[in-house]
Design a protein around this motif. Sequence first.
Motif, mmCIF file in Angstrom:
data_model
loop_
_atom_site.group_PDB
_atom_site.id
_atom_site.type_symbol
_atom_site.label_atom_id
_atom_site.label_comp_id
_atom_site.label_asym_id
_atom_site.label_seq_id
_atom_site.Cartn_x
_atom_site.Cartn_y
_atom_site.Cartn_z
ATOM 1 N N ARG A 1 68.157 31.424 0.884
ATOM 2 C CA ARG A 1 67.065 31.985 0.077
ATOM 3 C C ARG A 1 66.129 32.821 0.940
ATOM 4 N NH1 ARG A 1 62.984 27.935 -2.836
ATOM 5 N NH2 ARG A 1 62.482 27.587 -0.640
ATOM 6 N N ARG A 2 65.864 32.371 2.159
ATOM 7 C CA ARG A 2 64.988 33.140 3.044
ATOM 8 C C ARG A 2 65.647 34.453 3.449
ATOM 9 N NH1 ARG A 2 62.760 28.378 7.114
ATOM 10 N NH2 ARG A 2 61.531 27.239 5.551
ATOM 11 N N LYS B 1 67.683 36.206 1.605
ATOM 12 C CA LYS B 1 67.544 37.108 0.465
ATOM 13 C C LYS B 1 66.130 37.678 0.395
ATOM 14 C CE LYS B 1 71.105 34.914 -2.380
ATOM 15 N NZ LYS B 1 71.383 34.198 -3.659
ATOM 16 N N HIS B 2 65.129 36.831 0.648
ATOM 17 C CA HIS B 2 63.749 37.317 0.646
ATOM 18 C C HIS B 2 63.541 38.358 1.747
ATOM 19 C CE1 HIS B 2 62.059 33.494 -1.517
ATOM 20 N NE2 HIS B 2 62.837 34.225 -2.283
ATOM 21 N N LEU C 1 62.348 42.221 1.272
ATOM 22 C CA LEU C 1 61.193 42.762 1.966
ATOM 23 C C LEU C 1 61.562 43.977 2.803
ATOM 24 C CD1 LEU C 1 59.425 39.467 3.133
ATOM 25 C CD2 LEU C 1 58.658 41.040 1.354
ATOM 26 N N ASP D 1 57.218 28.627 5.184
ATOM 27 C CA ASP D 1 56.690 29.940 5.555
ATOM 28 C C ASP D 1 55.357 29.841 6.291
ATOM 29 O OD1 ASP D 1 58.878 31.148 4.409
ATOM 30 O OD2 ASP D 1 57.890 31.436 2.466
#
Length: 364
Positions: free
Chosen positions: A58-59, A61-62, A66, A336
Amino acid sequence: MKVPTRIPRQLALPRPQFVRPFHQSIARTANVAPIVGTGPPPDPPTPAVRNAQERLERRKKHAELLKMAKEVRSAQDGKSSGVAKRFWKEVTIREVDGALQVHLDARPLRHPNTKAIIRVPLSKPNLASALALEWDILTSTQQATKQHLIPLTSLICRALDILDDDASNSPEATKIRTAITHTVLRYLDTDSLLCWAPPAGPHDRRNDAGESLRDVQKKAAEETVSYLTTNVWPGITIEPVLDGHSIMPRKQSEGVREVIQGWVMGLDAWEIAGLERAVLAGKSFVAAARVVAEWSEGSVGTGHAVPVGRFSVEHVSKATSLEVDWQAEQWGEVEDTHDVNQEDVRRQLGSVVLLVSGTGKQHY
């Protein structure tokens, strides 16, 4: 004959119980709104992702989203301002007059303030390569003006400023060195590696080895302090500054501060700049001093190659954040936040290793 006792009627009958309500509002029935929604019902809420691999995906993909947004924004800014993406195509490293220089095409990289050419000693090829990589990943000229995008350039320029200040003949020579020494010694009195938790109680958490937080902190501190008092500052004793249930840190014994101050003032420009960065990153003077002593190619170093895993960036980052990691394991980490801070500490400590290490053959 015994006369029976007559009990008054008001005492024989139970008294009425008075109930005092908690509120005085009038009870009213609820008005149920009619169902006007159409379509299938929404999906039930899903539990938080607990799998480390899923969280990592998931990170990623983030991060990709970005990055795409950043590229689009940079392209829009370039179109609106008319600024080219960057004026150089290739980044190379060249040996010029006994030093390594990073060239943007044919232009040597210069100090942003003094405009002097940035010269890296020949004994630090890894530092020069990392500096070239830092400029090669920039996509626009505008990014080169942002300090957070060129942290290694700022660190090298800090060392070069100390070199120039030491070589000057002005009455204020070594002014930068003196200011750095004063700043880093303040952390000795509140060193994160020398602040130990109180003894564990019966309900305090212990790790799988049966150790409490205090045991883990004491073990990490004694290992680093033992190395320093044996190889760097022989003959002195470094005590914990916060121990037991005390809330006020205590200073080191008489003479300890003077010995350490003399050692800091004797560091070369690259070492003292690295010490400053490491202290500010980990909030620990003794851990930063061990990093500089083990990795430096100068006279302060141990004079031998550091084995892999001896006191690496990973080791020092964990040693300076033992309490945070302990609490995160017990109560969970803030996503985060804790992980981003740890990566930032590793990045800064890695730049220190690059700055002070080398082949051991100084060329200026």
